[in-house]
Design a protein around this motif. Structure first.
Motif: not given
Ligand code: SF4
Length: 372
Positions: A10, A12, A25-31, A61-62, A66
């Motif tokens: 990911f 930004p 970057l999309r936070r939910s997808q990265a998680q 980006t993490y 993490q």
């Protein structure tokens, strides 16, 4: 097994020249991706590896925590590592992240700088400032990271020998332990590809690009950096062990989307589709991958291609012992052509690229692969 590579895809923002496996970057997808990665790692055989490389994308980006817990998982599964590297983007990494990396077992930082000239940074679509770069280098040292590497890029539209020298001087002034220098490559399907179609004169020709490359070799050598590979320069003792393993044709295991592995003579590359990757891991199915088992001739051709990129080149005795191939005899026609063209030096023990051969390394080394 020597190296573990983990791909964190990911970013930004997306740079207009980039052809890596990356996603905005999309936070939910990265998680979701991180959970899938952990699952892939947990299912891998518990082998031992010497090096770890967290690449991207933009791994930072993490958050630091993490990354630290991912690193701990990898250390437990495959470590302890002699070298653990993370790539970072200088405008996003915080002091807290750097400290957490250092405490979590990461000792080497690779910073994607590309240029110290604001106009060139903007052309490349990146958003950091030179002050960000200085701050990250200083903070990384305070936090105890043992080795700091800076990536630079030449042949950027608008660059001149003077601006390139300024980038090199300002980089050297920061005393990184390692510098990587890459020529801009224009990949089909990227915005830079369309730009070059519209305006070819904005881009460098080979002769001008070679001048920039030679400028870098001279400036870095004068500052005490040894060139140990076509694009890589280090203060002695700070060479990247993870990449040296690639050039030595060693085995490695890659995790994540688009990651490559090489084991038991088989090369495989995971799908570059993030949805295919997630579906496969979450469903407990094999990750779609391209696989290729290298025949003996292909194996030695590839080994020659990789070794020639390095300062040591191909050492005939080692090559014969490892691949059963008499390098001079088997590749005589290729070697003859390359020597005649002034691209390859051969003595009684080894073959190495000449200065001109270094600049044309991709083409020159590729000859050994196509010959087989
Ligand atoms: S930060 Fe790196 S991986 Fe991400 S888009 Fe830019 S060049 Fe590509």
């Amino acid at each position: 097994m020597s190296g573990i590579y983990v791909h964190l895809p990911f970013c930004p923002y997306i740079c207009p020249y980039c052809d890596f496996a990356k996603w905005p970057l999309r936070r939910s997808q990265a998680q979701q991706y991180l959970l899938a990665l952990e699952r892939e790692i947990d299912c891998a055989p518990p082998i031992r590896a010497r090096t770890l490389y967290l690449g991207g994308g933009t791994p930072n980006t993490y958050g630091g925590q993490q990354i630290a817990s991912l690193t701990q998982r990898l250390i437990t599964r495959f470590g302890p590592f002699e070298e653990a590297t993370i790539e970072v983007n200088p405008d996003l990494v915080t002091d807290g992240d750097l400290l957490t990396y250092a405490r979590g077992g990461i000792g080497r930082l690779s910073i994607g700088v590309q240029s110290m000239i604001p106009q060139e940074i903007a052309t490349l679509g990146r958003q950091h400032t030179t002050e960000d770069v200085r701050a990250v280098v200083n903070s990384a040292r305070r936090c105890g990271l043992r080795s700091i590497s800076i990536d630079l890029m030449f042949a950027v539209p608008g660059q001149t020998v003077e601006t390139w020298m300024r980038t090199l001087r300002e980089t050297i002034a920061l005393s990184p332990d390692h510098v990587s220098v890459y020529g801009l490559t224009i990949e089909e399907g990227t915005p830079f590809w369309s730009w070059r179609e519209r305006e070819p004169s904005a881009f460098f020709d080979d002769a001008a690009e070679a001048t920039l490359y030679e400028t870098a070799i001279e400036a870095l050598a004068t500052a005490g950096y040894q060139q140990y590979e076509v694009s890589n320069f280090a203060i002695p003792g700070h060479e990247c062990a993870h990449n040296i393993n690639y050039w030595a044709n060693g085995e490695y295991l890659g995790f994540g989307v688009g990651a490559a592995s090489y084991r038991n003579g088989e090369r495989s590359i995971h799908t570059r589709s993030i949805s295919e990757y997630l579906c496969a891991v979450e469903g407990g199915r094999p990750i779609p991958s391209e696989r290729e088992t290298l025949r003996d001739a292909a194996k030695s051709g590839e080994a020659a291609m990789l070794a020639l990129r390095t300062r040591d080149g191909v050492r005939f005795r080692d090559f014969k012992e490892r691949y059963g191939v008499d390098f001079l005899q088997f590749y005589a026609p290729v070697i003859g052509d390359l020597r005649a063209a002034g691209l390859l030096d051969v003595d009684d023990q080894c073959a190495r690229l000449t200065k001109r051969g270094l600049f044309l390394a991709n083409d020159v080394c590729g000859e050994f692969v196509t010959f087989a």
